[in-house]
Design an enzyme around this catalytic site. Structure first.
Site, short mmCIF file in Angstrom:
data_model
loop_
_atom_site.label_atom_id
_atom_site.label_comp_id
_atom_site.label_asym_id
_atom_site.label_seq_id
_atom_site.Cartn_x
_atom_site.Cartn_y
_atom_site.Cartn_z
N ASP A 168 0.84 -1.20 0.00
CA ASP A 168 0.00 0.00 0.00
C ASP A 168 0.88 1.25 0.00
OD1 ASP A 168 0.91 -0.08 2.59
OD2 ASP A 168 -1.06 0.06 3.54
N SER A 169 2.22 1.07 0.05
CA SER A 169 3.14 2.18 -0.19
C SER A 169 2.97 2.71 -1.61
CB SER A 169 4.58 1.76 0.08
OG SER A 169 4.89 0.58 -0.62
N ASP B 263 -0.89 -6.49 -0.58
CA ASP B 263 -1.00 -5.81 0.71
C ASP B 263 -2.46 -5.41 0.94
OD1 ASP B 263 0.14 -4.86 3.01
OD2 ASP B 263 1.04 -3.08 2.11
N GLU C 138 -1.31 -5.71 8.47
CA GLU C 138 -0.58 -5.13 9.60
C GLU C 138 -1.23 -5.50 10.92
OE1 GLU C 138 0.03 -0.91 9.12
OE2 GLU C 138 0.97 -1.16 7.15
N GLU D 87 9.16 -3.96 10.84
CA GLU D 87 9.51 -2.64 10.26
C GLU D 87 10.01 -1.69 11.35
OE1 GLU D 87 6.71 -0.92 7.51
OE2 GLU D 87 7.80 0.97 7.45
O1 KIV Z 1 3.48 -1.12 1.70
C1 KIV Z 1 4.67 -1.43 1.88
O2 KIV Z 1 5.55 -1.15 1.05
C2 KIV Z 1 5.00 -2.12 3.10
C3 KIV Z 1 6.43 -2.39 3.41
C4 KIV Z 1 7.19 -1.15 3.73
C5 KIV Z 1 6.57 -3.38 4.50
O3 KIV Z 1 4.13 -2.46 3.84
#
Ligand code: KIV
Length: 271
Positions: free
Chosen positions: A50-51, A89, A121, A187
């Site tokens: 989700d980044s 994610d 998460e 993290e």
């Molecule tokens: O969304 C993401 O990129 C992440 C990683 C930083 C673990 O959750």
């Protein structure tokens, strides 16, 4: 890296790697072209994180990202890989309410993208969600320590695992292992705390800013390749300067068009 000849990396290869002391390597990816490159280079797993919120969609945080936004990105990455294990994610607001909601979201990712697993998460607080998804035959990667979706609850981007929080970190780690997660992301956790979690758990630990004493590493590809704008965390090693390369290329292109030197005869069609 997990043994390269492996046809498709699977959860059992993650576990074998931990058992045999082989490091696991992951990157995020949000599109077909980077997925192809990373897959061919032998990156073991690709996380469609989700980044993407900060790196593709132009949001300030990951909080606004939706399932509908991540599905096409995840599908593109899954279609572009042959060997890498692709993890979808689960975004903020798509699994917290109940185990049923979590399973429904996981089903959407598995059916609509052909990803191989999902990530969510939270430790103790997400254990029932993990248990339910795993019971439906879907592998889950857990994510504890600093969890960006709870940035406001945690009070900002703070390192986790120091003395007062160590007990909670260990409780979270054991909770996700007991719930059936096949691996856990740690993290922004102190190296010592990450080492302790890695020693206590049977499943592999994947560090993002968790030091060297973990079973694998994961980085956000745009940070790693020097393309991201804004603050780059201390734990990121930049392996390229893509922003510099693209800035130079676009400056040359604009100058060539201004000067009339592009296109030349070699880029033009004859009668
Ligand atoms: O969304 C993401 O990129 C992440 C990683 C930083 C673990 O959750």
């Amino acid at each position: 890296m997990i043994d390269k000849p492996v046809k498709r990396v699977r959860t059992r290869h993650f576990q074998n790697a931990k058992n045999e002391g082989i490091k696991i390597t992951g990157l995020t990816s949000y599109d077909m072209l980077t997925a192809e490159i990373f897959d061919a280079a032998g990156i073991d797993f690709l996380l469609v994180g989700d980044s993407a919120g900060n790196n593709v969609m132009g949001y300030d945080t990951t909080l606004p990202v939706t399932v509908d936004e991540l599905i096409p990105l995840t599908r593109a990455v899954a279609r572009a890989t042959q060997r890498a294990f692709v993890i979808a994610d689960m975004p903020f607001g798509s699994y917290e309410t109940s185990p049923d909601e979590a399973l429904h979201t996981a089903f959407r990712f598995m059916k609509e993208t052909q990803a191989h697993a999902v990530k969510l998460e939270g430790g103790v607080r997400s254990a029932e969600q993990i248990r339910r998804i795993v019971s439906a035959g879907i592998p889950v990667m857990a994510h504890i320590g600093f969890t960006p979706q709870s940035e406001h609850g945690l009070g900002g981007h703070l390192i986790q695992g120091r003395a007062p929080q160590l007990a909670q970190l260990l409780a979270d780690a054991h909770a996700v292992e007991d719930a059936g997660a096949f691996a856990v992301v740690l993290e922004m956790v102190t190296s010592d705390a990450a080492a302790q979690v890695t020693k206590e758990l049977r499943i592999p630990t994947i560090g993002v800013g968790a030091g060297p004493h973990v079973d694998g590493q994961l980085l956000v590809w745009t940070d790693w390749a020097g393309l991201s704008t804004g603050r780059i965390p201390k734990f990121v090693k930049q392996y390229a300067d893509l922003k510099g390369v693209l800035t130079q290329a676009v400056t040359s292109y604009r100058a060539d068009v201004d000067a009339g030197t592009y296109p030349g005869p070699e880029h033009s069609y004859d009668v």
